[in-house]
Design a protein around this motif. Structure first.
Motif, short mmCIF file in Angstrom:
data_model
loop_
_atom_site.label_atom_id
_atom_site.label_comp_id
_atom_site.label_asym_id
_atom_site.label_seq_id
_atom_site.Cartn_x
_atom_site.Cartn_y
_atom_site.Cartn_z
N TYR A 1 15.92 -1.79 3.19
CA TYR A 1 14.98 -2.89 2.96
C TYR A 1 14.05 -2.59 1.79
O TYR A 1 13.88 -3.39 0.87
N HIS A 2 13.44 -1.41 1.81
CA HIS A 2 12.50 -1.05 0.76
C HIS A 2 13.21 -0.75 -0.56
O HIS A 2 12.72 -1.12 -1.63
N LEU A 3 14.36 -0.09 -0.49
CA LEU A 3 15.09 0.22 -1.72
C LEU A 3 15.57 -1.04 -2.42
O LEU A 3 15.67 -1.08 -3.66
N MET A 4 15.88 -2.07 -1.65
CA MET A 4 16.32 -3.34 -2.23
C MET A 4 15.21 -3.96 -3.09
O MET A 4 15.47 -4.62 -4.09
N GLN A 5 13.95 -3.72 -2.69
CA GLN A 5 12.82 -4.26 -3.43
C GLN A 5 12.40 -3.34 -4.58
O GLN A 5 12.22 -3.78 -5.71
N ARG A 6 12.21 -2.07 -4.25
CA ARG A 6 11.79 -1.08 -5.24
C ARG A 6 12.51 0.23 -4.98
O ARG A 6 12.45 0.72 -3.85
N PRO A 7 13.23 0.77 -5.92
CA PRO A 7 13.35 0.32 -7.32
C PRO A 7 14.36 -0.79 -7.53
O PRO A 7 14.51 -1.28 -8.64
N GLY A 8 15.10 -1.18 -6.49
CA GLY A 8 16.12 -2.21 -6.62
C GLY A 8 17.51 -1.60 -6.72
O GLY A 8 17.68 -0.50 -7.26
N SER A 9 18.49 -2.31 -6.19
CA SER A 9 19.85 -1.76 -6.14
C SER A 9 20.44 -1.53 -7.53
O SER A 9 21.19 -0.57 -7.73
N THR A 10 20.08 -2.37 -8.49
CA THR A 10 20.60 -2.20 -9.86
C THR A 10 20.09 -0.90 -10.46
O THR A 10 20.84 -0.15 -11.10
N THR A 11 18.81 -0.60 -10.23
CA THR A 11 18.24 0.65 -10.75
C THR A 11 18.86 1.86 -10.07
O THR A 11 19.18 2.86 -10.73
#
Length: 245
Positions: free
Chosen positions: A49-59
């Motif tokens: 949940y948190h990784l999806m927001q920050r920094p984001g899956s693309t990063t």
């Protein structure tokens, strides 16, 4: 002599039982990967949940996955993010909704909405390079009424089927050999109702998972651990399969 159980994972062998520190967004607060390893920690939990927001899956992908990003060389278990979305929506119903499709939520201060479906949850976790991925589930509080617990169990089972289907598809698509294949855990819901816990466990066992998680809030209204319920759920799972709680 009894041999302690162990999980063989892509990034190492995990002795059980074990303590998993929370490295929510890729780090254990106040420590780096070298410090955590020096403490004798064998694996950490990171949060989808948190990784999806920050920094984001693309990063995360651009940095080579969670292991490269964090500098952590040992196993990583990723939480689906269902519990965090549930907590957010429970605290503020205007922040999101749950449906048969999945979870839609907008964290406070965010300028966009996020959609988390069973399929997307598995896609994210496998894309992160996790050693253990956990199915998206519909958590509850132990004090929620029977009808809410029933809804949770029904939805959790349906989502588990979709998660397992997407997991199987991705493993085949990526041609992952057994030694590189992450394990997948289902989550047993049912609140404080033994019959619902059993129903959920039996359905998940039929679907087939490598291990299981204890679903829902594990504390009562006074903050005490629900020992009897946790023990009951452990008894529902074959001894050869791990339970994460």
């Amino acid at each position: 002599m009894r041999v302690a159980p162990r999980l063989t994972l892509p990034h190492g062998t995990l002795p059980l039982p074990t303590f998993l520190p929370d490295a929510t967004q890729g780090v254990v607060k106040g420590l780096d990967a070298v410090d955590v390893e020096a403490c004798g920690i064998d694996a950490v939990v990171m949060n989808g949940y948190h990784l999806m927001q920050r920094p984001g899956s693309t990063t995360v992908a651009a940095l080579g996955g969670l292991h490269q990003m964090s500098g952590w060389r040992r196993p990583i278990i990723t939480d689906s993010g269902g519990f965090q979305a549930y907590s957010l929506i429970r605290a503020n119903p205007k922040s999101g909704t749950l449906s048969e499709r999945g979870i839609t939520f907008q964290p406070e201060g965010a300028d966009r909405k996020y959609q988390l479906t069973p399929e997307k949850s598995i896609q994210l976790q496998i894309g992160y390079g996790a050693d253990v991925v956990i199915c998206l589930d519909d958590p509850t509080h132990v004090d929620d009424p029977p009808e809410r617990q029933r809804e949770s169990v029904t939805r959790t089972i349906a989502w588990a089927r979709r998660c397992k289907s997407e997991y199987t598809r991705l493993v085949a698509e990526k041609r992952l050999p057994p030694e590189r294949r992450p394990l997948i855990f289902g989550v047993i819901q049912g609140g404080g109702f033994n019959d619902l816990r059993r129903e959920c466990a039996e359905a998940l066992l039929e679907i087939g998972f490598d291990g299981f998680g204890f679903g829902g809030w594990p504390l009562d209204a006074h903050g005490k651990l629900l020992h009897e319920i946790v023990a009951y759920v452990r008894a529902l799972v074959p001894a050869a399969l791990p339970l994460h709680a």
